[in-house]
Design an enzyme around this catalytic site. Structure first.
Site, short mmCIF file in Angstrom:
data_model
loop_
_atom_site.label_atom_id
_atom_site.label_comp_id
_atom_site.label_asym_id
_atom_site.label_seq_id
_atom_site.Cartn_x
_atom_site.Cartn_y
_atom_site.Cartn_z
N HIS A 58 54.10 43.30 26.53
CA HIS A 58 54.48 44.71 26.74
C HIS A 58 55.89 45.00 26.23
O HIS A 58 56.62 45.82 26.81
CB HIS A 58 54.36 45.08 28.22
CG HIS A 58 52.98 44.95 28.78
ND1 HIS A 58 52.02 45.92 28.61
CD2 HIS A 58 52.40 43.94 29.49
CE1 HIS A 58 50.89 45.52 29.21
NE2 HIS A 58 51.11 44.32 29.74
N ASN A 131 46.37 48.91 32.83
CA ASN A 131 46.17 49.03 31.39
C ASN A 131 45.33 50.27 31.10
O ASN A 131 44.84 50.92 32.02
CB ASN A 131 45.47 47.79 30.83
CG ASN A 131 46.40 46.60 30.67
OD1 ASN A 131 47.58 46.75 30.39
ND2 ASN A 131 45.86 45.40 30.87
#
Length: 505
Positions: A58, A131
């Site tokens: 990320h 997500n």
């Protein structure tokens, strides 16, 4: 790949032989994970320290502030104060991200998108770390560092490597559901505003009476789903690699505040106990016909960060940041993430990262005995005691803050998942019953474009997994790759171990 060492036994960092590198040590078949699994802890702790100072995953992201508003009464299910009444608003900060790439990577890359929200509640910060997909590639955290390594760069060439990528996935059949989503056009959302967000994991909600429920979060975009096809994504990656970051900032700057409607799937313990698969398996969704989502709130982002580094880069989310009324489930991946996220933030930002303004619990200040450490920039507890118990009026534990008890049983052992054929059911249903013909065409084209760069033996093994999900799925991929369909079918009829042996060098 390098030649095998003379001794080919996997060991810990200190040379102890490892008996199983696929299944975490759990109390009973369905968990929870237990802390004496030193192999898991060593593996995760090392993994989190492999990159400095960039996030291991990320790394590329964008963020914004806003609020969450409750729109339905959920006090039957949870005593969380920020959900206690219709119309109540809670300040939030959200971060969206790609997963596998570095900070300079393209926003349009084929990749899951992180969808993390920090709620600044009166009971402390609550983080939802999800997500844009409702499932994940693996169900056991012991596999996570290995999985991420395959999504990164080859240790010799420092380039992305299709052999690494597909070798792991083809040896990990539980990934098929997420792979099918990733290689559809949902794997390249048009913007962060035009995608959904999911908790993926199952959480536990509990009310003031101690009754509890299993829940999943679905943040549905009010802007509508928009995706890029493979060719559009490739063009965007070259012409404007920061397009999604820019889009979010400019939308808010121009007063077009993005919003999402929060829907919850809620299941009773009785439903879960007799359900036809493990509801804590993060590679599975709960079918909506069995557990219809109910609308409970609205997320609105209406404030851009004043400084990217101060707010977005230093924002640190953890599924272990919980409030009374919400706690974790026996999901093995979730349990490991409770440790892993916090540990990664301590490594990346320092032991006092919780004092950074974007991470600080604004509405419930810290009142603890933690002291000192790098970058301690507040009063450090002043002259108060730094130990408990004490007789100097220091903060005391509150027995009423305890989560509901639950019973665990079984042997402490590394237990594999008992129903491997379940891995293919939902991926097949997605392919047959949810996707349109155009969706299927794009899916196969996207897979063939990427998988064609891998060795043929890996192509065969992975295509057999597509075949097990749905024969038409496998046949189309085989045709696109120029593989023998009969050989693919034969491999699909084998066990995972037989398939692995049949496709070794």
């Amino acid at each position: 790949m390098n030649k095998k060492n003379e001794s080919n036994t996997l060991t810990t960092a200190f040379g102890k032989a490892v008996d199983d590198d696929q299944n975490s040590l759990t109390a009973g078949e369905r968990g929870p994970v237990i802390m004496q699994d030193v192999h898991l802890l060593e593996k995760l702790a090392h993994f989190e320290r492999e990159r400095v100072p960039e996030r291991v995953v990320h790394a590329k992201g964008a963020g914004a502030g806003g609020y969450f508003e409750v729109t339905a009464d959920v006090t039957k299910y949870t005593k969380a104060k920020f959900l206690s009444e219709v119309g109540k608003r809670t300040e939030v900060f959200a971060r969206f991200s790609t997963v596998g790439g570095e900070r300079g990577s393209a926003d349009a890359a084929r990749d899951p998108r992180g969808f993390a929200i920090k709620f600044y509640t009166e009971d402390g910060n609550y983080d939802m770390t999800g997500n844009n997909t409702p499932v994940f590639f693996i169900r056991d955290p012991l596999k996570f560092p290995d999985f991420i390594h395959t999504q990164k760069r080859n240790p010799a060439t420092n380039c992305k490597d299709a052999n690494m990528f597909w070798d792991f996935l083809s040896l990990t059949p539980e990934s098929i559901h997420q792979v099918t989503i990733l290689f559809s056009d949902r794997g390249t959302p048009a913007t962060y505003r035009n995608m959904n967000g999911y908790s993926s994991h199952t959480y536990k909600w509990y009310n003031g009476n101690g009754d509890y429920y299993w829940v999943k979060y679905h943040f549905k975009t009010d802007q509508g789903i928009e995706n890029l096809d493979r060719h559009q994504a490739e063009k965007m990656s070259g012409s404007d690699p920061d397009h999604a970051t820019r889009d979010l900032y400019e939308a808010i700057e121009n007063g077009h505040y993005p919003s999402w409607t929060l829907q919850m799937q809620i299941m009773t313990p009785e439903q879960a106990e007799n359900y036809n698969f493990d509801i804590f398996d993060v590679t599975k969704v709960w079918p909506h016909e069995d557990c219809p989502p109910i609308e409970i709130g609205k997320l609105v982002l209406n404030r851009n960060p004043e400084n990217y580094f101060a707010e977005v880069e230093q924002a640190a989310f953890s599924p272990g940041n919980l409030v009374p009324g919400i706690t974790i489930s026996q999901d093995k991946m979730l349990q490991a993430r409770v440790f892993s996220y916090h540990d990664a933030h301590i490594h990346r930002l320092g032991t006092n990262y919780h004092l950074i303004p974007v991470n600080r619990a604004k509405n419930a200040p810290e009142n603890s005995y933690q002291r000192d450490g790098f970058m301690r920039v507040d009063g450090n507890g002043g002259s108060g005691p730094n130990y408990w118990p004490n007789s100097f009026n220091g903060p005391e534990p509150d027995i009423n803050a305890a989560d509901p008890l639950y019973k665990v049983s079984g042997y402490a052992a590394r237990t594999p998942y008992n129903h491997p054929n379940d891995d293919f059911v939902q991926a097949g249903n997605l392919y047959r019953n949810v996707m349109t013909e155009q969706d299927r065409e794009h899916l196969v084209d996207n897979i063939v474009s990427h998988l064609s760069n891998a060795l043929q033996r890996i192509q065969l093994r992975q295509t057999a997994i597509f075949y097990k999900a749905d024969p038409d799925y496998g046949k189309r991929v085989a045709k696109g790759l120029g593989l023998d369909e009969d050989e693919v079918k034969k491999l699909a009829e084998m066990t995972a171990k037989e398939r692995e042996n049949a496709t070794q060098q």
